[in-house]
Design a protein around this motif. Structure first.
Motif, PDB file in Angstrom:
ATOM      1  N   ILE A 163       2.133   3.066   9.560  1.00  0.00           N
ATOM      2  CA  ILE A 163       3.012   3.376   8.429  1.00  0.00           C
ATOM      3  C   ILE A 163       4.321   3.957   8.953  1.00  0.00           C
ATOM      4  CG2 ILE A 163       3.277   4.754   6.334  1.00  0.00           C
ATOM      5  CD1 ILE A 163       0.166   4.829   6.222  1.00  0.00           C
ATOM      6  N   GLU A 164       5.421   3.365   8.560  1.00  0.00           N
ATOM      7  CA  GLU A 164       6.727   3.917   8.916  1.00  0.00           C
ATOM      8  C   GLU A 164       7.081   5.087   8.003  1.00  0.00           C
ATOM      9  OE1 GLU A 164      11.124   2.312   8.154  1.00  0.00           O
ATOM     10  OE2 GLU A 164      10.107   1.219   9.788  1.00  0.00           O
ATOM     11  N   ARG A 165       6.931   4.854   6.682  1.00  0.00           N
ATOM     12  CA  ARG A 165       7.217   5.927   5.723  1.00  0.00           C
ATOM     13  C   ARG A 165       6.671   5.534   4.353  1.00  0.00           C
ATOM     14  NH1 ARG A 165      12.366   4.978   2.855  1.00  0.00           N
ATOM     15  NH2 ARG A 165      13.178   2.935   3.519  1.00  0.00           N
ATOM     16  N   LEU A 166       6.589   6.512   3.496  1.00  0.00           N
ATOM     17  CA  LEU A 166       6.201   6.296   2.104  1.00  0.00           C
ATOM     18  C   LEU A 166       7.427   6.492   1.231  1.00  0.00           C
ATOM     19  CD1 LEU A 166       3.976   5.917  -0.102  1.00  0.00           C
ATOM     20  CD2 LEU A 166       3.758   8.414  -0.119  1.00  0.00           C
ATOM     21  N   LEU A 167       7.762   5.481   0.458  1.00  0.00           N
ATOM     22  CA  LEU A 167       8.904   5.547  -0.456  1.00  0.00           C
ATOM     23  C   LEU A 167       8.375   5.668  -1.882  1.00  0.00           C
ATOM     24  CD1 LEU A 167      11.917   5.252  -1.224  1.00  0.00           C
ATOM     25  CD2 LEU A 167      11.587   2.764  -1.164  1.00  0.00           C
ATOM     26  N   VAL A 168       8.667   6.789  -2.530  1.00  0.00           N
ATOM     27  CA  VAL A 168       8.190   7.045  -3.884  1.00  0.00           C
ATOM     28  C   VAL A 168       9.359   6.978  -4.854  1.00  0.00           C
ATOM     29  CG1 VAL A 168       7.014   8.675  -5.415  1.00  0.00           C
ATOM     30  CG2 VAL A 168       6.345   8.527  -2.999  1.00  0.00           C
TER      31      VAL A 168
ATOM     32  N   MET B  91       3.615  14.471   0.117  1.00  0.00           N
ATOM     33  CA  MET B  91       2.746  13.374   0.509  1.00  0.00           C
ATOM     34  C   MET B  91       3.413  12.436   1.511  1.00  0.00           C
ATOM     35  SD  MET B  91       0.384  10.955  -1.878  1.00  0.00           S
ATOM     36  CE  MET B  91       0.829   9.245  -1.721  1.00  0.00           C
ATOM     37  N   ALA B  92       4.707  12.192   1.368  1.00  0.00           N
ATOM     38  CA  ALA B  92       5.402  11.303   2.297  1.00  0.00           C
ATOM     39  C   ALA B  92       5.300  11.820   3.726  1.00  0.00           C
ATOM     40  CB  ALA B  92       6.864  11.155   1.876  1.00  0.00           C
ATOM     41  N   ASP B  93       5.401  13.130   3.909  1.00  0.00           N
ATOM     42  CA  ASP B  93       5.280  13.710   5.241  1.00  0.00           C
ATOM     43  C   ASP B  93       3.859  13.603   5.772  1.00  0.00           C
ATOM     44  OD1 ASP B  93       7.961  14.416   5.250  1.00  0.00           O
ATOM     45  OD2 ASP B  93       7.577  16.401   4.401  1.00  0.00           O
ATOM     46  N   ARG B  94       2.876  13.605   4.882  1.00  0.00           N
ATOM     47  CA  ARG B  94       1.480  13.536   5.307  1.00  0.00           C
ATOM     48  C   ARG B  94       1.120  12.172   5.900  1.00  0.00           C
ATOM     49  NH1 ARG B  94      -0.230  18.841   5.303  1.00  0.00           N
ATOM     50  NH2 ARG B  94      -0.060  19.800   3.240  1.00  0.00           N
ATOM     51  N   VAL B  95       1.675  11.109   5.346  1.00  0.00           N
ATOM     52  CA  VAL B  95       1.227   9.766   5.736  1.00  0.00           C
ATOM     53  C   VAL B  95       2.181   9.072   6.703  1.00  0.00           C
ATOM     54  CG1 VAL B  95       0.023   9.546   3.535  1.00  0.00           C
ATOM     55  CG2 VAL B  95       2.296   8.554   3.777  1.00  0.00           C
ATOM     56  N   GLY B  96       3.424   9.466   6.737  1.00  0.00           N
ATOM     57  CA  GLY B  96       4.388   8.801   7.604  1.00  0.00           C
ATOM     58  C   GLY B  96       3.986   8.874   9.070  1.00  0.00           C
ATOM     59  N   GLY B  97       4.079   7.747   9.776  1.00  0.00           N
ATOM     60  CA  GLY B  97       3.759   7.695  11.194  1.00  0.00           C
ATOM     61  C   GLY B  97       2.301   7.472  11.514  1.00  0.00           C
TER      62      GLY B  97
END
Length: 275
Positions: free
Chosen positions: A23-28, A41-47
């Motif tokens: 995962i590069e990043r989560l875009l909400v 949440m974006a920080d939790r899943v990115g990378g």
């Protein structure tokens, strides 16, 4: 609402495109789903890398290196793997952007879906999460059979249709499949569940499993709000025998298909084939 075969079809469709990817990043774009998406949440899943995908009832579990994404399609949601640069449509609420240039796009017009990260593994989620821990057996698993239905029904008097739609009894038997299964098993949907004999429950369990498997193979039932991950509708609706056919002749005996409401849900049956 997408039922179990639709969710299983989605799982099988997206799994090859996600497993092993990073995962590069989560875009909400919209946080206001059934359960609000927290800002962290974006920080939790990115990378993170995606280790695997599985399903429990109508919930999709996307296992990451650290934690799991818990996804539910709600009333009208869908998931598609598309190029990350594809312009979002209305109600495309978030993108799970991968490092290979694609993304998993979550579309949900009614915003009743769920897309959350939890720190738990899938096995822990299934055993302990409040949305999953009290669920009954999977209808395609060896633990589900007619004996289970018979034992679970002895101290209850609800209509058998409501009984098999109870997720604490067995998961994933939604309204369409309950109607169709009871027809194929020859059981009236309003019959009290504790009056059904063991052999009839064994037949019903076999029918439920076969019907769900057939629907999965055909791509899921076509519903007004559901399309598969590749944008094409399923085809099982062409095989429906009673659901949505009130006033039409039974395909087996020619009697008129009847409709009543059981547990606030439309119920369809043939009172000549079912008893």
């Amino acid at each position: 609402m997408p039922e179990l075969p639709e969710v299983e079809t989605t799982l099988r469709g997206i799994r090859p495109h996600l497993e092993g990817r990073r995962i590069e990043r989560l875009l909400v774009r919209e946080t206001r789903l059934r359960l609000p998406i927290p800002p962290e949440m974006a920080d939790r899943v990115g990378g993170q890398s995606i280790l695997g995908l599985s399903r429990r009832s109508k919930y999709l579990l996307i296992q990451l290196e650290h934690g799991t994404l818990l996804v539910h399609l709600g009333m009208s949601g869908s998931l598609r793997v598309v190029p990350a640069e594809s312009p979002p449509k209305r109600h495309d609420h978030l993108d799970l952007i991968l490092t290979d240039g694609r993304c998993l796009r979550f579309h949900d017009p009614r915003r009743f879906g769920i897309f959350l990260w939890t720190p738990d593994t899938p096995d822990t989620l299934k055993a302990e999460h409040r949305l999953l821990r009290d669920l009954g057996p999977e209808p395609l698993a060896p633990t589900f059979d007619g004996d289970h239905l018979y034992r679970s029904s002895r101290k209850r008097r609800v209509a058998v249709k409501s009984f098999i739609m109870d997720a604490a009894v067995v998961v994933g038997v939604g309204n369409i499949y309950a109607n169709e299964s009871l027809f194929l098993a020859g059981i009236l949907p309003a019959s009290p569940c504790n009056t059904i004999e063991l052999e009839r429950y064994r037949r019903l369990a076999e029918v439920i499993r076969a019907l769900l498997l057939a629907s999965i193979e055909e791509g899921g039932t076509t519903l007004r709000d559901f399309v598969r991950e590749d944008g094409r509708p399923g085809y099982f609706a062409q095989s429906l025998r009673v659901y949505g056919r009130a006033g039409e002749p039974c395909k087996v005996c020619g009697a008129t298909i009847r409709q009543v409401r059981i547990g606030q849900r439309s119920s369809f049956f043939c009172d000549r084939c079912q008893h």
